[in-house]
Design a protein around this motif. Sequence first.
Motif, mmCIF file in Angstrom:
data_model
loop_
_atom_site.group_PDB
_atom_site.id
_atom_site.type_symbol
_atom_site.label_atom_id
_atom_site.label_comp_id
_atom_site.label_asym_id
_atom_site.label_seq_id
_atom_site.Cartn_x
_atom_site.Cartn_y
_atom_site.Cartn_z
ATOM 1 N N SER A 205 -19.709 -32.186 -16.571
ATOM 2 C CA SER A 205 -18.303 -31.226 -16.563
ATOM 3 C C SER A 205 -17.834 -31.437 -18.126
ATOM 4 O O SER A 205 -18.338 -31.764 -18.970
ATOM 5 C CB SER A 205 -17.266 -31.783 -15.868
ATOM 6 O OG SER A 205 -17.770 -31.522 -14.294
ATOM 7 N N ASP A 206 -16.638 -30.583 -18.002
ATOM 8 C CA ASP A 206 -16.205 -30.371 -19.549
ATOM 9 C C ASP A 206 -15.343 -31.471 -20.033
ATOM 10 O O ASP A 206 -14.363 -31.420 -20.528
ATOM 11 C CB ASP A 206 -15.347 -28.964 -19.413
ATOM 12 C CG ASP A 206 -14.668 -28.581 -20.968
ATOM 13 O OD1 ASP A 206 -15.620 -28.972 -21.854
ATOM 14 O OD2 ASP A 206 -13.736 -28.174 -21.061
ATOM 15 N N ASN A 207 -16.017 -32.920 -19.949
ATOM 16 C CA ASN A 207 -15.289 -33.961 -19.964
ATOM 17 C C ASN A 207 -14.872 -34.051 -21.877
ATOM 18 O O ASN A 207 -15.892 -33.772 -22.518
ATOM 19 C CB ASN A 207 -16.012 -35.112 -19.836
ATOM 20 C CG ASN A 207 -16.538 -34.997 -18.311
ATOM 21 O OD1 ASN A 207 -15.833 -34.542 -17.589
ATOM 22 N ND2 ASN A 207 -17.719 -35.445 -18.085
ATOM 23 N N ASP A 208 -13.542 -34.553 -22.240
ATOM 24 C CA ASP A 208 -13.330 -34.675 -23.448
ATOM 25 C C ASP A 208 -14.446 -35.611 -24.157
ATOM 26 O O ASP A 208 -14.681 -35.468 -25.281
ATOM 27 C CB ASP A 208 -12.043 -35.442 -23.599
ATOM 28 C CG ASP A 208 -10.989 -34.427 -23.216
ATOM 29 O OD1 ASP A 208 -11.140 -33.427 -22.964
ATOM 30 O OD2 ASP A 208 -9.631 -34.844 -23.340
ATOM 31 N N ASN A 227 -12.570 -31.524 -15.940
ATOM 32 C CA ASN A 227 -12.548 -32.717 -17.157
ATOM 33 C C ASN A 227 -12.208 -33.970 -16.448
ATOM 34 O O ASN A 227 -11.239 -34.065 -15.918
ATOM 35 C CB ASN A 227 -11.634 -32.176 -18.202
ATOM 36 C CG ASN A 227 -11.689 -32.733 -19.245
ATOM 37 O OD1 ASN A 227 -11.855 -34.001 -19.447
ATOM 38 N ND2 ASN A 227 -11.264 -32.337 -20.245
#
Length: 264
Positions: A205-208, A227
């Motif tokens: 996923s769009d994880n930091d 996220n």
Amino acid sequence: MHRLLITGAAGGLGRVMREKLRPLAEIIRLSDIADLGDAAPHEEIMPCDLGDEAAVLKLVEGCDGIVHLGGVSVEQTFDKILNGNIKGVYNLYEAARAHGMPRIVFASSNHTIGFYRQDEYLTPDMPMKPDGLYGVSKCFGEAMASLYHSKFGQETAIVRIGSCFAEPVNHRMLSTWMSHDDFADLIRRCFLVPRLGCPIVWGVSDNDGKWWDNSAASFLGWKPKANSESFREGLDARMTPPAADHPNAIWQGGMFTLDPIHKD
Ligand code: NAI
Ligand code: 15L
């Protein structure tokens, strides 16, 4: 699609994708060696051991797409991995070749690269560094996908899944986590894109804090929405982050790097 095959449909991801992928095809064919329950009106249930060549040939007949989730999903004995993940993948690709080469989404794993350190940022063209026999079997699966693409034109999305669960269950997974909805959306795009080829896609996923660069797969138009940061506070409250010398803080593959070679 008329008929979509999901292997490993009784597993953790299979049970979720059985519902989420329903809009993709008129008929969903579900397969596993474990119990799959009763078929809904739009479903067909075909139990099958992936290591059984003749059974896999029948399983793939009449399918327009395959989501290949079946097989051993953790470190195990070589015999179990050989049957599910080596013979199983060979049988699947041979069956696909015999039946018109339906597009395949192959559930590969971050354990193909588990011995990279967490401070390394990876692109898909970097050499594999598996962290166990399970990871090696996924490297084999990726190589089979590449071979059948080069030799026969078989299209596969090789999805190197990080950690696809309802939520991250430890601090390492803040980097590797992929939400179920993001995975379902990725699968949908792999079947809708006019030309797929044989890309390696990081299933994250769009994880930091992610470690993987997905720009080479941007042609899929996949924009993960979740996220893992939204889970950080809850995780911090439940557990302390791993110490700096813990495998979950050093290696991308985390604890898999510590697994022995299983003998039974
Ligand atoms: P799971 O272990 O819950 O499901 C795998 C399914 O495959 C099981 O239902 C099992 O009965 C079936 N299976 C095993 N050997 C088989 C055989 N010889 N013939 C037919 N079926 C067989 O695993 P999960 O979490 O659902 O993962 C699905 C796929 O995604 C697996 O291939 C796994 O390696 C891969 N993956 C999953 C990740 C995750 O975070 N859930 C991360 C990376 C990869
Ligand atoms: C995997 O490949 C496994 O199938 C899954 O159970 C998780 O352990 C995941 O990797 C992970 O690395 O978190």
